[in-house]
Design a protein around this motif. Structure first.
Motif, mmCIF file in Angstrom:
data_model
loop_
_atom_site.group_PDB
_atom_site.id
_atom_site.type_symbol
_atom_site.label_atom_id
_atom_site.label_comp_id
_atom_site.label_asym_id
_atom_site.label_seq_id
_atom_site.Cartn_x
_atom_site.Cartn_y
_atom_site.Cartn_z
ATOM 1 N N LEU A 57 78.377 20.776 86.251
ATOM 2 C CA LEU A 57 78.640 19.338 86.169
ATOM 3 C C LEU A 57 79.000 18.934 84.742
ATOM 4 O O LEU A 57 79.898 18.114 84.520
ATOM 5 C CB LEU A 57 77.425 18.548 86.651
ATOM 6 N N TRP A 60 82.498 20.065 84.117
ATOM 7 C CA TRP A 60 83.426 19.194 84.844
ATOM 8 C C TRP A 60 83.612 17.876 84.084
ATOM 9 O O TRP A 60 84.740 17.387 83.956
ATOM 10 C CB TRP A 60 82.913 18.926 86.256
ATOM 11 N N CYS A 61 82.529 17.304 83.582
ATOM 12 C CA CYS A 61 82.632 16.050 82.806
ATOM 13 C C CYS A 61 83.481 16.244 81.567
ATOM 14 O O CYS A 61 84.307 15.389 81.219
ATOM 15 C CB CYS A 61 81.245 15.542 82.412
#
Length: 65
Positions: A57, A60-61
């Motif tokens: 995550l 991805w950010c």
């Protein structure tokens, strides 16, 4: 201006995920319990999955910046 929160979230999730994976690996290497009162196999699997998901995550950010 809008990339500031994405960078902060990405770094926070990435650091947490990496630290959780390292901590779990060290606990397993020393044959110490990962979580008290839980099956060792389930505890390792759940913490490794959570650490990997948090790290993914975070990446991805950071890729959205």
């Amino acid at each position: 201006m809008e990339s500031g929160p994405a960078i902060f979230a990405g770094v926070a999730f990435g650091l947490f995920g990496a630290a959780l994976l390292v901590w779990t690996g060290v606990r397993v290497a020393h044959r110490a319990p990962v979580a008290a009162g839980v099956s060792p196999t389930a505890a390792v699997a759940l913490t490794a999955l959570s650490g990997a998901a948090s790290l993914a995550l975070g990446l991805w950010c950071l890729s959205r910046v």
